[in-house]
Scaffold this motif. Structure first.
Motif, PDB file in Angstrom:
ATOM      1  N   PHE A  18      77.900  82.035  31.659  1.00 43.82           N
ATOM      2  CA  PHE A  18      76.722  82.620  31.423  1.00 43.82           C
ATOM      3  C   PHE A  18      76.563  83.463  30.140  1.00 43.82           C
ATOM      4  O   PHE A  18      77.582  83.799  29.725  1.00 43.82           O
ATOM      5  N   TYR A  19      75.326  83.701  29.728  1.00 40.64           N
ATOM      6  CA  TYR A  19      75.218  84.452  28.467  1.00 40.64           C
ATOM      7  C   TYR A  19      74.096  85.645  28.764  1.00 40.64           C
ATOM      8  O   TYR A  19      73.268  85.399  29.232  1.00 40.64           O
ATOM      9  N   LYS A  20      74.707  86.954  28.404  1.00 40.96           N
ATOM     10  CA  LYS A  20      73.898  87.979  28.214  1.00 40.96           C
ATOM     11  C   LYS A  20      73.081  88.261  27.058  1.00 40.96           C
ATOM     12  O   LYS A  20      73.896  88.276  26.039  1.00 40.96           O
ATOM     13  N   SER A  34      68.763  90.226  29.045  1.00 48.07           N
ATOM     14  CA  SER A  34      68.321  89.122  29.945  1.00 48.07           C
ATOM     15  C   SER A  34      69.480  88.145  29.990  1.00 48.07           C
ATOM     16  O   SER A  34      70.415  88.157  29.490  1.00 48.07           O
ATOM     17  N   TYR A  35      69.583  87.235  31.121  1.00 49.64           N
ATOM     18  CA  TYR A  35      70.665  86.334  31.329  1.00 49.64           C
ATOM     19  C   TYR A  35      70.176  85.040  31.269  1.00 49.64           C
ATOM     20  O   TYR A  35      68.818  84.566  31.439  1.00 49.64           O
ATOM     21  N   THR A  36      71.099  84.196  30.737  1.00 45.96           N
ATOM     22  CA  THR A  36      70.635  82.510  30.674  1.00 45.96           C
ATOM     23  C   THR A  36      71.840  81.776  30.728  1.00 45.96           C
ATOM     24  O   THR A  36      73.239  82.230  30.165  1.00 45.96           O
ATOM     25  N   PRO A  37      71.922  80.735  31.298  1.00 45.20           N
ATOM     26  CA  PRO A  37      70.737  79.925  31.938  1.00 45.20           C
ATOM     27  C   PRO A  37      70.366  80.646  33.298  1.00 45.20           C
ATOM     28  O   PRO A  37      70.985  81.300  33.627  1.00 45.20           O
ATOM     29  N   ALA A  38      69.344  80.463  33.648  1.00 45.48           N
ATOM     30  CA  ALA A  38      68.958  81.183  34.951  1.00 45.48           C
ATOM     31  C   ALA A  38      69.589  80.571  36.069  1.00 45.48           C
ATOM     32  O   ALA A  38      69.753  79.366  36.133  1.00 45.48           O
ATOM     33  N   LYS A  41      74.403  83.542  36.393  1.00 49.19           N
ATOM     34  CA  LYS A  41      74.950  84.861  36.920  1.00 49.19           C
ATOM     35  C   LYS A  41      75.145  84.968  38.160  1.00 49.19           C
ATOM     36  O   LYS A  41      74.156  84.849  39.115  1.00 49.19           O
TER      37      LYS A  41
END
Length: 789
Positions: A18-20, A34-38, A41
């Motif tokens: 996941f990506y921050k 925010s974090y992606t993808p929903a 995380k």
């Protein structure tokens, strides 16, 4: 944007990511990251752990390669841990840590709880785990919690001096990134980790014989005690070291035995080996002499600001303050140990009852009358507080007119009225001025109670309450039993109080009179003052510093700001209301609602505070709801005082009876009896010039007192003329010369005329009231006289 790798559960080697996303300059703080993808995380995630594992694998791969090159015999390689990893408080600190060549770990928030499994997972890869918390309130608290949960973690505290530097926003610096901006060399970072210590206070190693040995690590032992709140209190006024324990904002005094028992209990509760327990029991490093090295701390026990006052309860801390836009009700509530509270309180000063806000019980309005004078009025909303009811009844100056006189001999009707109106300040049958005076008296008590609760001291408002009885008695009559001392007894529930007995007129001759007073004393009460106790000897202590001379110890001075407020109670009236006394005194007048019936008075019953409430206030059966109602009322009194303190308002009680009592005391019963006769309407001595020496000699013959000065005689005569209802004045100004005297030539002998000082007592115009008073010869001795002075 940062890529975060997550391992799948159940030992799978498959990885998900996941990506921050960081947007630090986004105007909406909620979107600065925010974090992606929903949903990718996980709920629990330790940043940097994946990178730490990779570094561990890379490190061992390199080490194994070198091992095999050096050991061609095929001896197997044993994996090694990395030297260390460092827990940081966020991305900025972690970047800085990484730039120093160390492996950072960080959580998604300061409140993240590291689990035991997560800790074990980290310790698989490193020899030592460091933690560098922020040094704000939250960072310190969370740093201590983590250190005590996992006692092998080495906590590296940033120096407190860092907070003296400001960042580009003008705020105190608090974190690793701030520290590295000032100390940017790698050796500085190494030195920071070098002084880090664990909470574990014992070390285990092999001695010369190869046998395991366990010893107490002194530095770590004191670190352990400090993490648990144990310190030595800095006190310049004492040569004896005072050990304390701090829990949140509450400070408790402890001794060496308490400290040893705490550590013993901690070891037992953790189920440590018996050799650790024996180590604690046998060590000399917990002796009184050794504990002198415990870190000394200087605490701020100030519980006030110029415009607010803190009250500490078991369930919360309440700050009573000036009503403002953010707190229009004038109350701020804090949870125990909340961030932002830098004030400490002794454990014994915590009010031992839970607090819950209740609606206001009164409101006091401020207005101006036609003459431009300030007028205060009170609206009583409810009397849920028993103490409020007590204050109301002690302010009922005209209760006999309200509850007895108007009912005559009908005691049944009087009893029914009392039952229906137990706490009535504006009762039926009272005249308007009587209601005004009773309200004035009640407002004065509310103001005084709030003034005493506010521990801040101001030279402009340096007052000492002086509680007196309103009832007029004969000379030397000691009324009492009116509830004055109870007022200050209740204050002692909220304040650390030292009480002195005022019955000794030579109290201040004792050089050690204040030996119980310290800088932590809030109230010094001189109770039941003798008629001849010179209150003027206390005036310097009211308005300036206080010198304390303890027995068997050196004297010291408590500054005005920290010295206690003074208060006095007396059954007598002060001999004079001079400007110096009025400037320092906050007078209080207590009605005789509470009284003792005797053969010598005309009361119909004995009435005590218990009779009004059907129980002894604040005894064992006082309920939590009753305590809470009183606590709310007390804090509302403090709020009222804070709301008017800068307006110059100083509500004083009705002083008419106090002035009467003072004049009667100055005159004395002997003089009163003589003057009633000498200056009666039938005496011929009114409205005429009378030689002063002849009057003086007549009184001496009557009283059989030879040792009286003319000055004392004149003082008594002035008091009589002020009190006597048929006397207008003594020595009218228009009859006096420039020196304020009346002099006339008198025929001493047929051959001799001599100029003498004269007295001229002018009478009041004759009317029905003065005729009746003349016939009764009771101009001012009647205690039921309710005429406004």
């Amino acid at each position: 944007m940062r890529e975060c790798v997550v391992k799948e559960a159940y030992g799978s080697e498959q990885e998900t990511k996941f990506y921050k996303v960081y947007e630090p300059f986004n105007c909406d703080k909620g979107f600065r990251f925010s974090y992606t993808p929903a949903g990718a995380k996980p709920r629990y995630y330790i940043n940097g752990l994946f990178e730490l594992k990779k570094a561990y694998r890379d490190f061992n791969a390199q080490q194994e390669k070198e091992w095999q090159a050096a050991h061609e015999d095929g001896k197997p390689y044993k994996e090694q841990k990395l030297p260390e990893a460092v827990i940081c408080s966020g991305e900025r600190d972690s970047l800085c840590c990484h730039s120093m060549g160390y492996h950072p770990l960080w959580f998604n928030s300061e409140t993240y709880q590291l689990s035991a499994d997560e800790y074990k997972e980290i310790m698989k890869y490193v020899e030592v785990l460091y933690n560098i918390p922020d040094i704000d309130e939250t960072g310190k608290r969370k740093g201590r919690e983590l250190a005590l949960r996992f006692i092998d973690i080495h906590t590296a505290w940033l120096p407190d001096k860092l907070q003296t530097y400001k960042d580009n926003r003008g705020k105190p610096r608090k974190d690793l990134r701030d520290w590295l901006e000032i100390h940017s060399e790698r050796k500085d970072f190494r030195n920071l980790l070098k002084v880090a210590m664990p909470a574990k206070f014992w070390v285990q190693y092999a001695n010369k014989d190869g046998k395991p040995k366990t010893e107490v690590d002194t530095a770590c032992l004191y670190n352990f005690l400090q993490l648990n709140g144990f310190y030595a209190l800095h006190d310049e006024n004492s040569a004896v070291t005072q050990f304390i324990r701090i829990e949140g904002n509450i400070v408790k005094k402890v001794n060496v035995k308490d400290i040893r028992e705490f550590i013993r209990r901690w070891v037992v509760d953790r189920f440590e080996d018996r050799n650790i327990l024996n180590l604690v029991l046998n060590t000399t490093k917990l002796s009184p002499a050794a504990l002198e090295s415990l870190q000394e701390i200087d605490l701020n026990f100030t519980t006030y600001t110029p415009n607010s006052q803190y009250f500490f309860f078991p369930n919360k801390t309440v700050e009573v303050c000036l009503p403002c836009e953010t707190h229009p009700e004038g109350f701020k509530e804090y949870d125990p140990g909340a961030d932002g509270l830098h004030n400490y309180v002794w454990e014994e000063d915590v009010i031992g009852h839970r607090f819950k806000r209740l609606p206001d019980m009164f409101s006091i309005s401020i207005d101006k009358n036609d003459e431009g004078e300030t007028v205060l009025d009170i609206d009583i909303k409810n009397v849920n507080s028993h103490f409020f009811g007590y204050l109301i009844n002690t302010s009922r100056l005209y209760w006999r007119a309200e509850t007895e006189t108007r009912f005559g001999e009908d005691r049944t009707a009087a009893a029914a009225y009392l039952e229906a109106n137990p706490f009535r300040i504006d009762g039926e049958g009272l005249r308007s001025y009587e209601i005004i005076e009773q309200k004035q008296n009640l407002i004065n008590k509310i103001f005084t109670f709030g003034y005493m609760l506010h521990r801040y001291k101001d030279f402009v408002r340096a007052w000492a309450p002086l509680a007196m009885d309103n009832k007029i008695g004969e000379e030397d009559e000691c009324n009492g039993r009116s509830g004055k001392s109870f007022f200050f007894k209740v204050l002692s529930f909220m304040m650390k109080t030292v009480k002195l007995s005022g019955r000794n007129p030579k109290l201040m001759d004792n050089p050690h009179v204040f030996d119980q007073v310290s800088q932590f004393t809030d109230l010094l009460l001189v109770d039941d003052c003798d008629r001849y106790l010179n209150l003027g000897l206390f005036y310097d202590n009211i308005t300036s510093d206080m010198t304390v001379n303890p027995k068997n110890n050196r004297s010291f001075t408590i500054g005005f700001d920290e010295s206690p407020k003074l208060a006095f109670t007396t059954n007598y009236v002060p001999s004079d209301f001079d400007p110096s006394s009025e400037a320092r005194s906050l007078y209080m007048v207590f009605s005789d609602w509470y009284h003792q019936r005797t053969e010598d008075n005309d009361y119909h019953e004995t009435r005590t505070i218990r009779d009004d409430f059907g129980k002894t206030l604040y005894a064992f059966d006082y309920t939590d709801d009753e305590w809470n109602a009183d606590l709310n009322f007390w804090l509302q009194c403090c709020r009222f005082y804070l709301s008017v303190k800068d307006s110059g308002i100083k509500p004083q009680p009705p002083m008419s009876n106090m002035e009467r009592r003072r004049l009667k005391a100055n005159m004395g019963a002997n003089f009163e009896d003589w003057a009633n006769g000498y200056f009666s309407r039938e005496s011929g001595h009114l409205d005429d010039y009378v030689p002063r020496d002849e009057v003086f000699n007549d009184y001496q013959r009557y009283s059989n007192v030879s040792r009286i000065t003319m000055q004392s005689f004149t003082k008594k005569l002035k008091a009589f003329c002020k009190l006597c209802p048929w006397v207008d004045c003594l020595n009218p100004p228009e009859l006096c010369n420039s020196g304020g005297r009346i002099q006339r030539a008198v025929q001493v002998t047929p051959e001799l005329r001599k100029t003498k000082d004269m007295l001229f007592v002018r009478s009041m115009p004759l009317n029905e009231t003065t005729e009746q008073a003349t016939e009764q010869q009771l101009p001012f001795g009647d205690s039921d006289d309710e005429r406004p002075f």
